[in-house]
Design a protein around this motif. Sequence first.
Motif, PDB file in Angstrom:
ATOM      1  N   PHE A  32     -55.787  10.837  -0.729  1.00 41.91           N
ATOM      2  CA  PHE A  32     -55.598   9.937   0.399  1.00 41.91           C
ATOM      3  C   PHE A  32     -56.939   9.622   1.068  1.00 41.91           C
ATOM      4  N   GLY A  33     -57.795  10.619   1.212  1.00 35.98           N
ATOM      5  CA  GLY A  33     -59.097  10.405   1.845  1.00 35.98           C
ATOM      6  C   GLY A  33     -59.956   9.399   1.111  1.00 35.98           C
ATOM      7  N   GLY A  47     -52.225  -2.171   7.205  1.00 34.04           N
ATOM      8  CA  GLY A  47     -51.513  -0.927   7.503  1.00 34.04           C
ATOM      9  C   GLY A  47     -51.334  -0.113   6.241  1.00 34.04           C
ATOM     10  N   LEU A  48     -52.384   0.556   5.808  1.00 29.86           N
ATOM     11  CA  LEU A  48     -52.344   1.314   4.558  1.00 29.86           C
ATOM     12  C   LEU A  48     -51.236   2.368   4.566  1.00 29.86           C
ATOM     13  N   VAL A  49     -51.104   3.092   5.658  1.00 32.82           N
ATOM     14  CA  VAL A  49     -50.084   4.147   5.728  1.00 32.82           C
ATOM     15  C   VAL A  49     -48.686   3.543   5.606  1.00 32.82           C
ATOM     16  N   GLY A  50     -48.468   2.398   6.241  1.00 32.37           N
ATOM     17  CA  GLY A  50     -47.177   1.720   6.132  1.00 32.37           C
ATOM     18  C   GLY A  50     -46.896   1.241   4.723  1.00 32.37           C
ATOM     19  N   THR A  51     -47.922   0.733   4.057  1.00 33.80           N
ATOM     20  CA  THR A  51     -47.780   0.294   2.663  1.00 33.80           C
ATOM     21  C   THR A  51     -47.460   1.488   1.772  1.00 33.80           C
ATOM     22  N   LEU A  52     -48.127   2.611   2.002  1.00 32.43           N
ATOM     23  CA  LEU A  52     -47.855   3.819   1.225  1.00 32.43           C
ATOM     24  C   LEU A  52     -46.419   4.300   1.443  1.00 32.43           C
ATOM     25  N   GLU A  66     -44.264  13.429   4.991  1.00 32.02           N
ATOM     26  CA  GLU A  66     -43.717  12.138   5.404  1.00 32.02           C
ATOM     27  C   GLU A  66     -44.805  11.183   5.856  1.00 32.02           C
ATOM     28  N   MET A  67     -45.756  11.694   6.644  1.00 35.61           N
ATOM     29  CA  MET A  67     -46.772  10.858   7.257  1.00 35.61           C
ATOM     30  C   MET A  67     -48.153  11.338   6.845  1.00 35.61           C
ATOM     31  N   LEU A  68     -49.008  10.416   6.453  1.00 31.53           N
ATOM     32  CA  LEU A  68     -50.374  10.747   6.097  1.00 31.53           C
ATOM     33  C   LEU A  68     -51.290  10.347   7.255  1.00 31.53           C
TER      34      LEU A  68
END
Length: 86
Positions: A32-33, A47-52, A66-68
């Motif tokens: 993820f980093g 929104g990368l996290v939303g896309t993931l 669940e959340m990154l």
Amino acid sequence: MSHTVVAEIQKLIEEIQRLGTKNADGLWVVKFGVIVRDDRCADIFEGLVGTLRAAKKRGVVEYAGEMLLQGMSDQVDIVLKKLTVE
């Protein structure tokens, strides 16, 4: 599923392949980093996290939790399970 979401997930698939490596199972994996700090990804994804999360919900990617969160989740593996969005 909206066209925009499909397009975002398809771009995510391409970026995981660009930045990642194949694991022993032949699946693409990226930390993820790595993806969150990549300049090209920063330009592509608002929104990368939303896309993931959308990709995970559709079975395209797999990751723990669940959340990154940047920093805390940098070492989490994102595994590409599918090469297309259905």
